[in-house]
Scaffold this active site. Structure first.
Site, PDB file in Angstrom:
ATOM      1  N   GLU A  41       0.596   6.817  -6.730  1.00 33.82           N
ATOM      2  CA  GLU A  41      -0.515   7.777  -6.770  1.00 33.82           C
ATOM      3  C   GLU A  41       0.015   9.210  -6.785  1.00 33.82           C
ATOM      4  O   GLU A  41      -0.514  10.068  -7.508  1.00 33.82           O
ATOM      5  CB  GLU A  41      -1.403   7.546  -5.555  1.00 33.82           C
ATOM      6  N   LYS A  59       0.829  -1.208   0.000  1.00 33.88           N
ATOM      7  CA  LYS A  59       0.000   0.000   0.000  1.00 33.88           C
ATOM      8  C   LYS A  59       0.863   1.258   0.000  1.00 33.88           C
ATOM      9  O   LYS A  59       0.500   2.272  -0.607  1.00 33.88           O
ATOM     10  CB  LYS A  59      -0.918  -0.010   1.232  1.00 33.88           C
TER      11      LYS A  59
END
Length: 301
Positions: free
Chosen positions: A180, A173
């Protein structure tokens, strides 16, 4: 499965609601009584303390934390360690640093307890669309939680997976969020270039809608960008300040430790830091340097 949920902020509450809709029994705890009351209206049982939450769950217990990374997670894990029993499982669905996760998993294992880390993406849309779940932990407790993961994910066989041992979920993550950063920066820079080409009077929302279909740059992030441009095309009222929650910094540090070149993610992080300097000393000094060597004009404040 009866699951304890700690942390009923927007994301935690929405995850609890999705589980309730999927037929799971939830016992929620949050120090805010209003947050507990809101979840009760969705059919969940709540507890007014960690002790009451643990006592309301049948063994072996499964307790999911959705609390901020750092000190709050650390203290919550410490409190639960004194309340849980052998065979119980604690799931960290927040954005903890994977190194802390590895350490906590070892600590719980010494008490014959399981620690599962679940990197969770989906934000405010997860309730309707499902969550992307990157799961770390020992195989047995992860498999026991399969019905929970299948309910939270977009589909039983999509959007979730057991990626490795304790820490692997949060590590994955972390890198996800680093990527991102780079994608967001690229979109922001591209639309800024379009916006500055005043002679064409481009409709940025129209361009975003065109790119959403058939383009190689289409993505859910572009879908959300189009939505933002539709709601506020000039970005009125929005300060040029971009925060970060830590994962980008950790990704860059990990890249350095692993001798992996990651210039896009690194520069995207630096641009976020730059956005917070409203009175940039370095920019002023750059202007002064240009004046010194080339006689270039300096704009006065």
């Amino acid at each position: 499965m009866k699951l304890g949920m700690i942390g009923l902020g927007r994301m935690g509450a929405n995850m609890a609601r999705r589980l309730i809709q999927g037929g799971h029994s939830i016992v929620g705890f949050d120090p805010d009584p209003d947050a507990r009351k809101a979840l009760e209206s969705d059919g969940a049982q709540t507890a007014d303390s960690l002790k009451a939450l643990v006592e309301s769950l049948p063994g072996p217990r499964n307790v999911w934390m959705m609390v901020p990374a750092g000190d709050i997670t650390e203290s919550t894990v410490g409190d639960l360690l004194a309340l849980l029993d052998s065979g119980d499982t604690l799931i960290d669905g927040g954005n903890s640093n994977y190194k802390d996760t590895v350490r906590r998993a070892k600590s719980l294992a010494e008490h014959d307890m399981h620690y599962v880390d679940c990197g969770t993406s989906g934000g405010v849309w997860g309730l309707a669309e499902g969550y992307s779940l990157m799961i770390g932990g020992e195989p047995a407790p992860v498999e026991a939680l399969r019905p929970v993961f299948e309910t939270l994910a977009p589909a039983t066989d999509q959007g979730w997976g057991h990626v490795g041992p304790p820490g692997a979920g949060h590590f994955t993550k972390m890198v996800h969020n680093g990527i991102e950063y780079g994608m967001m920066q690229a979109y922001a820079e591209g639309f800024a270039i379009l916006q500055h080409k005043q002679e064409f009077s481009l409709d940025l929302h129209q361009v975003a809608e065109i790119w959403r279909n058939g383009s190689v740059v289409r993505s859910w992030l572009l879908d959300l960008t189009a939505r933002a441009l539709d709601e506020n095309p000039t970005m009125d009222g929005i300060a040029p300040w971009v925060d970060d929650s830590g994962e980008g910094r950790w990704t860059v540090a990990e890249a350095i430790d692993l001798d992996v070149s990651a210039p896009v993610i690194t520069l995207a992080l630096l641009e976020r830091l730059r956005s917070r300097d409203n009175d940039s000393y370095s920019d002023k000094l750059l202007a002064a340097m240009r004046n010194q060597f080339g006689g270039h004009a300096i704009k006065k404040e």
